[in-house]
Design a protein around this motif. Sequence first.
Motif, mmCIF file in Angstrom:
data_model
loop_
_atom_site.group_PDB
_atom_site.id
_atom_site.type_symbol
_atom_site.label_atom_id
_atom_site.label_comp_id
_atom_site.label_asym_id
_atom_site.label_seq_id
_atom_site.Cartn_x
_atom_site.Cartn_y
_atom_site.Cartn_z
ATOM 1 N N GLU B 161 0.834 -1.201 0.000
ATOM 2 C CA GLU B 161 0.000 0.000 0.000
ATOM 3 C C GLU B 161 0.869 1.250 0.000
ATOM 4 N N SER B 162 0.551 2.175 -0.903
ATOM 5 C CA SER B 162 1.356 3.401 -0.962
ATOM 6 C C SER B 162 1.218 4.208 0.324
ATOM 7 N N ALA B 163 0.050 4.119 0.963
ATOM 8 C CA ALA B 163 -0.146 4.845 2.224
ATOM 9 C C ALA B 163 0.809 4.316 3.299
ATOM 10 N N ALA B 183 -1.902 10.897 -5.062
ATOM 11 C CA ALA B 183 -2.496 11.848 -4.116
ATOM 12 C C ALA B 183 -1.509 12.245 -3.026
ATOM 13 N N ASP B 184 -0.467 11.430 -2.840
ATOM 14 C CA ASP B 184 0.510 11.736 -1.788
ATOM 15 C C ASP B 184 1.586 12.713 -2.255
ATOM 16 N N THR B 237 -6.910 13.328 -15.342
ATOM 17 C CA THR B 237 -7.579 12.982 -14.083
ATOM 18 C C THR B 237 -6.727 12.097 -13.186
ATOM 19 N N PHE B 238 -6.020 11.162 -13.763
ATOM 20 C CA PHE B 238 -5.422 10.118 -12.922
ATOM 21 C C PHE B 238 -3.894 10.142 -12.863
ATOM 22 N N THR B 300 -2.915 4.234 -10.670
ATOM 23 C CA THR B 300 -4.152 3.820 -9.989
ATOM 24 C C THR B 300 -4.961 2.934 -10.940
ATOM 25 N N ALA B 302 -7.212 0.563 -10.710
ATOM 26 C CA ALA B 302 -8.657 0.354 -10.541
ATOM 27 C C ALA B 302 -9.442 1.583 -10.988
ATOM 28 N N ASP B 303 -8.935 2.754 -10.662
ATOM 29 C CA ASP B 303 -9.638 3.982 -11.048
ATOM 30 C C ASP B 303 -9.637 4.160 -12.560
ATOM 31 N N VAL B 304 -8.498 3.895 -13.171
ATOM 32 C CA VAL B 304 -8.411 4.045 -14.626
ATOM 33 C C VAL B 304 -9.324 3.019 -15.308
ATOM 34 N N ALA B 306 -12.034 1.769 -14.123
ATOM 35 C CA ALA B 306 -13.430 2.213 -13.949
ATOM 36 C C ALA B 306 -13.758 3.347 -14.913
ATOM 37 N N ASP B 307 -12.802 4.231 -15.161
ATOM 38 C CA ASP B 307 -13.074 5.346 -16.076
ATOM 39 C C ASP B 307 -13.193 4.849 -17.519
ATOM 40 N N ILE B 322 -15.291 -5.405 -15.219
ATOM 41 C CA ILE B 322 -13.894 -5.227 -14.827
ATOM 42 C C ILE B 322 -13.440 -6.456 -14.053
#
Lengths: 319, 563
Positions: B161-163, B183-184, B237-238, B300, B302-304, B306-307, B322
Amino acid sequence: MTVSRKKAIELLEDEAGDVTRLFEKPVGQWKLALRRFRGRRSGMTGLFIVVGLILVALFAPLIAPYEPNEILIGVEDVGRRDPPCIHVLGCPDETPQHIMGIDGNVRDVFSRIVYGSRVSLTLGFFTVTLALVVGSTIGAISGYAGGWIDNILMRIMDVILGFPSLLLAIAIVAVLGPGLRNALLAIAIVTLPGYARVMRAQVLAIKENDYVTASRALGSSTREILLKRIIPNALTPLVVLATLGVATAILEAAGLSFLGLGAQPPDAEWGSMLARERNQVFTSPHLVFFPGIAIMLTVLGFNLMGDGMRDALDPTLNR
Amino acid sequence: MKSTMRLLVFLAALALLVAACGDTPAEETTTTTAAPGEETTTTTEATDPGTSFEGAVLDSGGCDYGGKLNTLTALDANTVEFVLCKPDPAFLAEIAFGVFGIQPAEHLEATGGAPLDNPIGTGPYALDSWNRGDSVVLSTNSDYWGPVATHDTLVIKWATESASRLLELQAGTADGITFPGVADLPVIEADSNLELIAKPEPNIFYMGLTVTHPPFDDERVRQAVAQGIDRQRIVDTFYPPGSETADFFTPCTLTNACGGEPWYDFDVDAAKALLEDAGLGDGFDTVIRYRQVDRGYLPTPADVAADIQAQLKANLNIDATIEEVESSQFIDESNQGLYDGIHLLGWTGDYPHVTNFLDGHFGKTITQFGAPFDDIAGPLETAASIADPDEAAPFYEQANNAIRQHVPMVPVSHSGAFVAAQAGIDGAHAPPWGHIQFNLWDNGKDTLVFFQNAEPGSLYCADETDGESLRVCGQIVEALYRYTIEGDVEPGLASECAPNDDLTVWTCSLREGVTFHDGSALDANDVVMSYTAGLDASSPLHTGSTGSWVYYDYIFGGLINAG
């Protein structure tokens, strides 16, 4: 010798004080339970939460300002993972209002949370219904028939109980394939031994009662005895178990979705919403906070309601 | 023809030996021949009585097998000679890649060609321990021929995890991390204790379409997808700052990358018309597959995904589901061209040459996008053997135009990538090619801790493809050449590799006085045996980790005796 009702009351009052209630219309078990449930604050709180959630799920299209999967790129001037904007709390009027913010795919989080209640509640109710029907049937047959049938059925249940429930659910979904329907089936399978065992225990106790023996002596069929004499009297603990089971099922479904085995994108499901944004816990906490709160509230609601029902339906807690 | 070639090679080797030793060696050549009907085995040995050095030879038996290497010979203890089947202008850049690391011949034999968790190299660090599930601990090689690390120990750990990685960095328990979350990035930039280091890695993220599976067997459908997806929106966006929408498969920083017509514009009407032509005006069902692995080219996934799913539905009425696939399974299945829908994948350059991008994806042996197209693979094959970039340019232009026409994939973005570190670490860097050289990082402490995003597959990187393995291996094992932190190619274990005029023979002199971590001296046989393990499918050393030897196969155009 016959005495009038008034005379009888007088005679009895002399012996035992106010006994007028002996002559009141008898109150049914369920009505009594409801009366007791109303008196329990935590149970009522749970009921309010659950009813609230059901209303949210039913009227989701009216409550949610956006479609749950609507991507707002080019529709509104919002950015990816924008924080909540609530006008009455000081967010500028020119900024579009999104009371729970924007997610990683530029969708309105509030709308997804609202629609997510449909998924979670549907999943919880159907899972428990399936597990309750199948589990209690197995338990009733097992308890009433006894012998080798009981042995075989209960050993199968023991095998299912032998696995950690989430692990077994993951294994089942891995075989069936990811998706909400398969997650529902998996959770139903892993939870049905609980219902089977409780039903079996109830049947074992009830089938020795005199009214069952009498019914059998009068020539009632096995099916009739089970359906009319035993199962109705065995339902009380199952109802409590099922109410608490909804919470467990919702939690397990969220867990499966978190692992990518339950709801599939773009479906709005709280567990998968949490999973998708777990890396943003420090940078965009609203994206994990709101789905987390939604899961917590739902589970809390069903647990409180279940506890209240248990207390209300337990004759030993009669006050 | 074969025997003539062998004779020539032999005479060339002989001439070099004469030049090196001053007297005529008495050679003894042993050739092992397999049973009738089988292929000839490929090892012979030449003895130089002057130095009692028995030089190993990897002989492909000619170039008919289709690969690039004809022979690899240890001419003497410090010289190896690569004889290629065709000119290779990218040779030095290729052999600098970490998978061609050199290990002692004796160690390879002792481990049966599978030193998966006990590699021995010449690098700036020696392996101390691999604590599975936790960390790899490396100790500084004080006898290293290059810059010796100022710290005693390098610990490479991992967190998916990047977090988690950012948290380790913020807590000070990590000196550096890979792939900070998009986002970080502002958080790191705003933190005066941390430093964000741009990694100028050439990469590409693409939507793969396997052309043998319907409906993507219809070129019009592929062209519709190529025009029906707003790639700029995805990048905006991503992707992090520094990213750009891809007009070509290869990033334009590489020579000859961007000849020909740029990619299609976003044009929904044109895309719909193409689908109508193909009889799919009402759309169709398909699957978008991806792996949940952090990569610079797809930060990312999963986000890409989904888009893209949403765009397919909104723009072309294509219903896509997906599917997240386990990483190694995803790579295996996509490489074999098994995916019937769209697969989201990318590529980070291994060495600075356009062949690394184009040939590895559209070459004649590549089946990732289904059957290769002759009008793509043909020009690529021709161009790859032309030394002069200007002369090769028209062929790359042809190939790029053919890719645009056939659309075996849709190039989406060239992404900016980053490494984050504690502020004030001297020498902290993130090179465009190869791995981070941690021996240049000076944190002023005894131990340097670095967090990457996954555990290595194994530590025998000749048969690994993931960056997490290569990053660790690169600290231990070195190749004949290497990449500088600026991105150039410079001598590594070889002090020089000199080509002949037509770039078909490369003679490499090994660096003097280099020793392995076990104390043994580097010699030419170690080089030959390390390459033999990877290239010769019939060698007992050809064991490896996965057995796929992806890079040996594709960089050398096929394995020897693979049939």
